[in-house]
Design a protein around this motif. Sequence first.
Motif, PDB file in Angstrom:
ATOM      1  N   VAL A  99       0.808  -1.265  -0.079  1.00 16.09           N
ATOM      2  CA  VAL A  99       0.146   0.121  -0.027  1.00 16.09           C
ATOM      3  C   VAL A  99       0.887   1.232  -0.180  1.00 16.09           C
ATOM      4  N   THR A 100       0.317   2.392  -0.487  1.00 22.52           N
ATOM      5  CA  THR A 100       1.208   3.699  -0.832  1.00 22.52           C
ATOM      6  C   THR A 100       0.710   4.837  -0.008  1.00 22.52           C
ATOM      7  N   SER A 101       1.294   5.318   0.849  1.00 21.44           N
ATOM      8  CA  SER A 101       0.704   6.491   1.626  1.00 21.44           C
ATOM      9  C   SER A 101       0.268   7.698   0.712  1.00 21.44           C
ATOM     10  N   THR A 102      -0.438   8.485   1.258  1.00 18.26           N
ATOM     11  CA  THR A 102      -0.816   9.635   0.410  1.00 18.26           C
ATOM     12  C   THR A 102       0.301  10.672   0.709  1.00 18.26           C
ATOM     13  N   ALA A 103       0.616  11.153  -0.244  1.00 21.83           N
ATOM     14  CA  ALA A 103       1.822  12.417  -0.267  1.00 21.83           C
ATOM     15  C   ALA A 103       1.070  13.646   0.706  1.00 21.83           C
ATOM     16  N   ILE A 104       2.510  14.166   1.476  1.00 18.18           N
ATOM     17  CA  ILE A 104       1.978  15.151   2.371  1.00 18.18           C
ATOM     18  C   ILE A 104       2.639  16.555   2.011  1.00 18.18           C
ATOM     19  N   SER A 105       1.693  17.614   1.874  1.00 17.61           N
ATOM     20  CA  SER A 105       2.366  18.861   1.345  1.00 17.61           C
ATOM     21  C   SER A 105       2.115  19.719   2.248  1.00 17.61           C
ATOM     22  N   ASP A 106       1.276  19.645   3.375  1.00 17.48           N
ATOM     23  CA  ASP A 106       0.718  20.587   4.454  1.00 17.48           C
ATOM     24  C   ASP A 106       0.587  20.074   5.591  1.00 17.48           C
ATOM     25  N   GLY A 107       1.654  19.041   6.216  1.00 15.15           N
ATOM     26  CA  GLY A 107       1.515  18.797   7.282  1.00 15.15           C
ATOM     27  C   GLY A 107       2.091  19.784   8.462  1.00 15.15           C
ATOM     28  N   SER A 108       1.438  19.889   9.601  1.00  8.89           N
ATOM     29  CA  SER A 108       1.518  20.892  10.670  1.00  8.89           C
ATOM     30  C   SER A 108       2.570  20.344  11.621  1.00  8.89           C
ATOM     31  N   ILE A 109       3.665  21.047  11.852  1.00  9.34           N
ATOM     32  CA  ILE A 109       4.580  20.920  13.040  1.00  9.34           C
ATOM     33  C   ILE A 109       4.225  21.493  14.433  1.00  9.34           C
ATOM     34  N   THR A 110       4.245  20.752  15.430  1.00  9.34           N
ATOM     35  CA  THR A 110       3.648  21.551  16.635  1.00  9.34           C
ATOM     36  C   THR A 110       4.788  21.700  17.472  1.00  9.34           C
ATOM     37  N   THR A 111       5.877  20.780  17.415  1.00  7.47           N
ATOM     38  CA  THR A 111       7.044  20.548  18.310  1.00  7.47           C
ATOM     39  C   THR A 111       8.367  20.789  17.515  1.00  7.47           C
ATOM     40  N   THR A 112       9.005  21.603  18.085  1.00  8.38           N
ATOM     41  CA  THR A 112      10.539  21.871  17.632  1.00  8.38           C
ATOM     42  C   THR A 112      11.325  20.690  17.754  1.00  8.38           C
ATOM     43  N   GLY A 113      12.069  19.937  16.907  1.00  5.96           N
ATOM     44  CA  GLY A 113      12.975  18.883  16.957  1.00  5.96           C
ATOM     45  C   GLY A 113      13.557  18.588  15.715  1.00  5.96           C
ATOM     46  N   THR A 114      14.122  17.233  15.718  1.00  4.39           N
ATOM     47  CA  THR A 114      14.512  16.441  14.587  1.00  4.39           C
ATOM     48  C   THR A 114      13.714  15.252  14.476  1.00  4.39           C
ATOM     49  N   ALA A 115      13.013  15.397  13.160  1.00  6.41           N
ATOM     50  CA  ALA A 115      12.200  14.234  12.764  1.00  6.41           C
ATOM     51  C   ALA A 115      13.076  12.999  12.216  1.00  6.41           C
ATOM     52  N   SER A 116      12.960  11.869  12.650  1.00 10.02           N
ATOM     53  CA  SER A 116      13.780  10.715  12.151  1.00 10.02           C
ATOM     54  C   SER A 116      12.841   9.523  11.772  1.00 10.02           C
ATOM     55  N   HIS A 117      11.262   9.559  12.198  1.00 12.91           N
ATOM     56  CA  HIS A 117      10.488   8.403  11.848  1.00 12.91           C
ATOM     57  C   HIS A 117       9.197   9.121  11.397  1.00 12.91           C
ATOM     58  N   TRP A 118       8.569   8.191  10.822  1.00 15.15           N
ATOM     59  CA  TRP A 118       7.047   8.667  10.451  1.00 15.15           C
ATOM     60  C   TRP A 118       6.161   7.356  11.011  1.00 15.15           C
ATOM     61  N   ALA A 119       4.837   7.754  11.195  1.00  5.64           N
ATOM     62  CA  ALA A 119       3.866   6.745  12.010  1.00  5.64           C
ATOM     63  C   ALA A 119       2.752   6.885  11.058  1.00  5.64           C
ATOM     64  N   GLY A 120       2.006   5.628  10.828  1.00  5.37           N
ATOM     65  CA  GLY A 120       0.562   5.635  10.556  1.00  5.37           C
ATOM     66  C   GLY A 120      -0.284   5.331  11.599  1.00  5.37           C
ATOM     67  N   LEU A 121      -1.220   5.890  11.903  1.00  7.02           N
ATOM     68  CA  LEU A 121      -1.999   5.744  13.014  1.00  7.02           C
ATOM     69  C   LEU A 121      -3.439   5.837  12.682  1.00  7.02           C
ATOM     70  N   ASP A 122      -4.393   4.991  13.507  1.00  3.27           N
ATOM     71  CA  ASP A 122      -5.699   4.685  13.577  1.00  3.27           C
ATOM     72  C   ASP A 122      -6.234   5.466  14.756  1.00  3.27           C
ATOM     73  N   THR A 123      -6.483   6.639  14.633  1.00  5.05           N
ATOM     74  CA  THR A 123      -6.813   7.714  16.021  1.00  5.05           C
ATOM     75  C   THR A 123      -8.146   6.998  16.501  1.00  5.05           C
ATOM     76  N   VAL A 124      -9.095   6.575  15.659  1.00  5.44           N
ATOM     77  CA  VAL A 124     -10.252   6.213  16.108  1.00  5.44           C
ATOM     78  C   VAL A 124     -10.299   5.055  17.105  1.00  5.44           C
ATOM     79  N   ASN A 125      -9.368   4.121  17.219  1.00  6.42           N
ATOM     80  CA  ASN A 125      -9.157   2.971  17.840  1.00  6.42           C
ATOM     81  C   ASN A 125      -7.910   3.309  18.655  1.00  6.42           C
TER      82      ASN A 125
END
Length: 125
Positions: free
Chosen positions: A65-91
Amino acid sequence: MPYLNDRVLDLGLNVLDAEADKIAVCNAEPATFTAANATNALGSKAFSVGGAFGSPAARSGGRKVTSTAISDGSITTTGTASHWAGLDTVNSRLLVAQALTATQPVTASNVFTLGAMDVSLLGPA
């Protein structure tokens, strides 16, 4: 020669297609939903339920499966991004986590982009 029908692989990948509704960037590899959604989260992009990934498709030696490309993600905390995660927030489920190709410093209130990423399952060897 071993055989595994595409349907067997697709049923596992269908969870991402049907349930993932958020992709987060994190400062470490998250092992839990809370880590990916809060503790290690630097920012995220929300989608409609099932909108973060496409349907299962062929790949060399298995399915993906292929994720949707993101062009407008929101950064809320300053830091160094090293990983990404796919979440099911409903569950409240962490569905997938993976290292980024390269780490990236990010600053709160900025926007992040991520190209489309594949999550794969291999067929029998």
